[in-house]
Design a protein around this motif. Structure first.
Motif, PDB file in Angstrom:
ATOM      1  N   GLY A 117       0.830  -1.204   0.000  1.00 16.29           N
ATOM      2  CA  GLY A 117       0.000   0.000   0.000  1.00 16.29           C
ATOM      3  C   GLY A 117       0.852   1.236   0.000  1.00 16.29           C
ATOM      4  O   GLY A 117       2.096   1.164   0.039  1.00 16.29           O
ATOM      5  N   SER A 118       0.195   2.390  -0.054  1.00 11.53           N
ATOM      6  CA  SER A 118       0.925   3.652  -0.012  1.00 11.53           C
ATOM      7  C   SER A 118       1.305   3.995   1.435  1.00 11.53           C
ATOM      8  O   SER A 118       2.356   4.585   1.685  1.00 11.53           O
ATOM      9  N   PHE A 119       0.418   3.686   2.362  1.00 10.48           N
ATOM     10  CA  PHE A 119       0.644   3.960   3.792  1.00 10.48           C
ATOM     11  C   PHE A 119       1.149   5.399   4.002  1.00 10.48           C
ATOM     12  O   PHE A 119       2.164   5.623   4.649  1.00 10.48           O
ATOM     13  N   GLY A 131      -6.561   1.822  10.876  1.00 14.95           N
ATOM     14  CA  GLY A 131      -7.248   0.849  10.015  1.00 14.95           C
ATOM     15  C   GLY A 131      -6.242  -0.133   9.418  1.00 14.95           C
ATOM     16  O   GLY A 131      -6.442  -1.348   9.429  1.00 14.95           O
ATOM     17  N   HIS A 132      -5.124   0.396   8.894  1.00 15.02           N
ATOM     18  CA  HIS A 132      -4.061  -0.471   8.374  1.00 15.02           C
ATOM     19  C   HIS A 132      -3.547  -1.387   9.495  1.00 15.02           C
ATOM     20  O   HIS A 132      -3.338  -2.578   9.283  1.00 15.02           O
ATOM     21  N   LEU A 133      -3.348  -0.796  10.676  1.00 14.01           N
ATOM     22  CA  LEU A 133      -2.795  -1.588  11.793  1.00 14.01           C
ATOM     23  C   LEU A 133      -3.737  -2.710  12.204  1.00 14.01           C
ATOM     24  O   LEU A 133      -3.297  -3.804  12.562  1.00 14.01           O
ATOM     25  N   ARG A 191      -5.181  -7.429   1.096  1.00 16.80           N
ATOM     26  CA  ARG A 191      -5.693  -6.089   0.858  1.00 16.80           C
ATOM     27  C   ARG A 191      -6.836  -5.863   1.842  1.00 16.80           C
ATOM     28  O   ARG A 191      -7.527  -6.796   2.243  1.00 16.80           O
ATOM     29  N   GLY A 192      -7.026  -4.620   2.219  1.00 12.60           N
ATOM     30  CA  GLY A 192      -8.107  -4.300   3.155  1.00 12.60           C
ATOM     31  C   GLY A 192      -9.341  -3.863   2.379  1.00 12.60           C
ATOM     32  O   GLY A 192      -9.241  -3.172   1.371  1.00 12.60           O
ATOM     33  N   LEU A 193     -10.486  -4.295   2.854  1.00 14.98           N
ATOM     34  CA  LEU A 193     -11.746  -3.865   2.232  1.00 14.98           C
ATOM     35  C   LEU A 193     -12.550  -3.115   3.278  1.00 14.98           C
ATOM     36  O   LEU A 193     -12.913  -3.677   4.303  1.00 14.98           O
ATOM     37  N   ARG A 194     -12.817  -1.845   2.994  1.00 17.00           N
ATOM     38  CA  ARG A 194     -13.589  -1.055   3.964  1.00 17.00           C
ATOM     39  C   ARG A 194     -15.059  -1.038   3.624  1.00 17.00           C
ATOM     40  O   ARG A 194     -15.909  -1.180   4.478  1.00 17.00           O
TER      41      ARG A 194
HETATM   42  P1  ADP Z   1      -3.220   2.038  -1.809  1.00 18.91           P
HETATM   43  O1  ADP Z   1      -2.682   3.301  -2.384  1.00 18.91           O
HETATM   44  O2  ADP Z   1      -2.551   0.797  -2.300  1.00 18.91           O
HETATM   45  O3  ADP Z   1      -4.726   1.917  -1.795  1.00 18.91           O
HETATM   46  P2  ADP Z   1      -3.419   2.502   1.004  1.00 18.91           P
HETATM   47  O4  ADP Z   1      -2.316   2.775   1.959  1.00 18.91           O
HETATM   48  O5  ADP Z   1      -4.443   3.555   0.821  1.00 18.91           O
HETATM   49  O6  ADP Z   1      -2.710   2.117  -0.317  1.00 18.91           O
HETATM   50  O7  ADP Z   1      -4.122   1.149   1.410  1.00 18.91           O
HETATM   51  C1  ADP Z   1      -3.448  -0.082   1.451  1.00 18.91           C
HETATM   52  C2  ADP Z   1      -4.471  -1.177   1.644  1.00 18.91           C
HETATM   53  O8  ADP Z   1      -5.097  -0.995   2.904  1.00 18.91           O
HETATM   54  C3  ADP Z   1      -5.605  -1.168   0.623  1.00 18.91           C
HETATM   55  O9  ADP Z   1      -6.005  -2.503   0.392  1.00 18.91           O
HETATM   56  C4  ADP Z   1      -6.702  -0.396   1.314  1.00 18.91           C
HETATM   57  O10 ADP Z   1      -7.978  -0.789   0.841  1.00 18.91           O
HETATM   58  C5  ADP Z   1      -6.476  -0.864   2.737  1.00 18.91           C
HETATM   59  N1  ADP Z   1      -6.964   0.102   3.726  1.00 18.91           N
HETATM   60  C6  ADP Z   1      -6.765   1.420   3.780  1.00 18.91           C
HETATM   61  N2  ADP Z   1      -7.381   1.981   4.841  1.00 18.91           N
HETATM   62  C7  ADP Z   1      -7.994   0.953   5.480  1.00 18.91           C
HETATM   63  C8  ADP Z   1      -8.829   0.857   6.634  1.00 18.91           C
HETATM   64  N3  ADP Z   1      -9.213   1.932   7.330  1.00 18.91           N
HETATM   65  N4  ADP Z   1      -9.266  -0.343   6.987  1.00 18.91           N
HETATM   66  C9  ADP Z   1      -8.933  -1.439   6.268  1.00 18.91           C
HETATM   67  N5  ADP Z   1      -8.174  -1.429   5.176  1.00 18.91           N
HETATM   68  C10 ADP Z   1      -7.713  -0.251   4.776  1.00 18.91           C
END
Ligand code: ADP
Length: 181
Positions: free
Chosen positions: A31-33, A39-41, A110-113
């Protein structure tokens, strides 16, 4: 009692087919982080329970114009995951599947919100499968309270002087505050 019979062995062998039982199960969370959020954590903690090794990978050639440099983002993540023994932090600038293969990773997380994430993530997962059929994409949902959370929103709130302490770790909150100075 308690003994495997031949039919049990066959069932177990079938269940494990295609997987090297005993091999280290590694997953990449790319991800970009920019920056890492709670949420990521949440997703990282869930993944760390399922896999032996989780590699959080900062994407550097993304078309986005990041607020934090690659090194800053890696440092922020490293500090945030310090308590998790099986989580590593890395960066990659080529194809994700090439990086995953180099790391001997069997899967991508990958995270799905929300439903809004689905279409893009689905397209990405199928494209990655086309590029590398042996690597699976796994979707994880964060705790409900984090489903509205994105790095983009956190940056916007922080830049306008809002309180982001509920959304990011304290060291990230400080880094965001420093960007306003
Ligand atoms: P990208 O630019 O690849 O989307 P992000 O840092 O925005 O990078 O997100 C990385 C991953 O984490 C993606 O799969 C995104 O859907 C997921 N993600 C981002 N925010 C959240 C969150 N609040 N809860 C769960 N997953 C998240």
């Amino acid at each position: 009692m308690g003994r495997f019979v031949e039919s049990d062995r066959k069932i177990l062998a079938r269940a494990g087919a295609g997987r090297d039982v005993g091999a280290v199960r590694t997953v990449i969370y790319p991800g970009s982080f920019d920056p890492i959020t709670n949420g990521h954590l949440d997703v990282i903690e869930r993944a760390a329970k399922l896999f032996d090794r989780v590699i959080v990978a900062v994407a550097v050639n993304s078309s986005k114009d990041p607020l934090f440099t690659k090194d800053q983002r890696q440092e922020q993540i490293t500090e945030a995951v310090a308590a998790l023994g099986n989580v590593e932090v890395s960066a990659f600038d080529g194809l994700l599947v090439d990086f995953a293969r180099d790391q001997k990773s069997q899967a991508i997380i990958r995270g799905l919100r929300a439903v809004s994430d689905f279409e893009f993530e689905f397209q990405l997962a199928l494209m990655n499968r086309k590029l590398e059929p042996n690597i699976e994409t796994i979707f994880m949902m964060p705790r409900e309270t984090y489903t509205f959370l994105s790095s983009k929103l956190v940056k916007e709130i922080a830049q306008l002087g809002g309180n982001v302490s509920a959304f990011v770790p304290p060291h990230v909150e400080r880094a965001l505050a420093d960007c306003r100075k």
